[in-house]
Design a protein around this motif. Structure first.
Motif, PDB file in Angstrom:
ATOM      1  N   LEU A  98       0.917  -1.234  -0.063  1.00 58.38           N
ATOM      2  CA  LEU A  98       0.056  -0.031   0.022  1.00 58.38           C
ATOM      3  C   LEU A  98       1.012   1.262   0.144  1.00 58.38           C
ATOM      4  O   LEU A  98       0.496   2.337  -0.772  1.00 58.38           O
ATOM      5  CB  LEU A  98      -0.911   0.016   1.164  1.00 58.38           C
ATOM      6  CG  LEU A  98      -2.073   1.174   1.257  1.00 58.38           C
ATOM      7  CD1 LEU A  98      -2.984   1.191   0.257  1.00 58.38           C
ATOM      8  CD2 LEU A  98      -2.761   1.160   2.472  1.00 58.38           C
ATOM      9  N   GLN A 102       0.752   4.870  -2.439  1.00 54.23           N
ATOM     10  CA  GLN A 102       0.573   6.038  -1.812  1.00 54.23           C
ATOM     11  C   GLN A 102       1.517   7.040  -2.443  1.00 54.23           C
ATOM     12  O   GLN A 102       1.391   8.118  -2.578  1.00 54.23           O
ATOM     13  CB  GLN A 102       0.697   5.807  -0.255  1.00 54.23           C
ATOM     14  CG  GLN A 102      -0.552   5.240   0.422  1.00 54.23           C
ATOM     15  CD  GLN A 102      -0.048   5.092   1.995  1.00 54.23           C
ATOM     16  OE1 GLN A 102       1.123   4.954   2.459  1.00 54.23           O
ATOM     17  NE2 GLN A 102      -1.212   4.919   2.636  1.00 54.23           N
ATOM     18  N   THR A 135      -7.632  -2.024  -2.660  1.00 52.35           N
ATOM     19  CA  THR A 135      -8.004  -0.712  -2.501  1.00 52.35           C
ATOM     20  C   THR A 135      -9.482  -0.360  -3.067  1.00 52.35           C
ATOM     21  O   THR A 135     -10.080   0.858  -2.987  1.00 52.35           O
ATOM     22  CB  THR A 135      -6.903   0.122  -3.652  1.00 52.35           C
ATOM     23  OG1 THR A 135      -7.341  -0.347  -4.956  1.00 52.35           O
ATOM     24  CG2 THR A 135      -5.610  -0.062  -3.104  1.00 52.35           C
TER      25      THR A 135
END
Length: 215
Positions: A98, A102, A135
């Motif tokens: 993740l 980002q 996501t």
């Protein structure tokens, strides 16, 4: 204050590889899986550095899933199923951190960003399932200005044509474009057109070694 990324002076455009850069992969897992299916020389047919024609055809969209599976069945032991072949082929695909997604969102604020991946319809289906689970998004396109998958555009790295296509379609100056990849032959293909490059060597990650923001 916007983050100031290291080593990006004069860079306006960023092209990123997928496997080994954003998506964690392990070629050995697929090699081991196919060995267990009776293909004991799989490492001679497919690796990070080289591959035979069957894989080239799959990655440039000249054949699809059915033709690829038929080709793999001729190499494997008797009684091997399509599901076993797909599972072995996808074994190399690991997690999608993740933190890296980002970082992609941060990069979009400051640069034109592009994804360039040598991939195929079987792997695309698998890594998009991982993305969806993580996501809720159905496409990596939300993290880039444009996505280029080899099997969809009919070209693959390190062919200069695929780099030239991205530069021309998007009006990018090669000297202001950075390409990040974990395969040296792909880096050389980009360098030939004057693109700035970073080779992501074993043990390096984009979050720790390239796009770590200055304090």
């Amino acid at each position: 204050m916007f983050p100031k990324f290291l080593a990006l002076n004069n860079i306006r455009h960023i092209i990123l590889d997928l496997g080994g850069v954003i998506l964690n992969i392990d070629y050995k897992k697929t090699e081991q899986a196919f060995t267990s299916l009776g293909i004991t020389d799989f490492d001679q047919k497919y690796s990070q550095l080289k591959q035979t024609e069957l894989f080239d055809l799959l990655e440039t969209g000249k054949i699809g899933r059915a033709e690829f599976l038929a080709g793999m069945r001729t190499m494997a032991g008797p009684g091997i199923t399509d599901d076993q072949i797909v599972a072995a082929w996808n074994a190399m695909l690991l997690d999608l951190p993740l933190r890296r997604l980002q970082i992609l969102q941060q990069l979009q604020l400051h640069f034109d960003t592009f994804l360039l991946s040598n991939t195929n319809e079987i792997h695309e289906e698998a890594f998009l399932k991982t993305l969806k689970s993580l996501t809720g998004f159905d496409s990596l396109g939300v993290f880039f200005d444009k996505v280029y998958y080899s099997h969809r555009v009919g070209l693959r790295k390190p062919d200069a044509a695929i780099f030239r296509m991205i530069l021309e379609q998007n009006g990018l100056a090669p000297e202001k474009t950075l390409f990040v990849d974990d395969s040296p032959q792909h880096i050389e293909g980009a360098k030939a057109l004057g693109i700035q490059t970073i080779l992501l060597e074993p043990g390096m990650t984009i979050e720790e070694h390239i796009f770590k923001s200055k304090s």
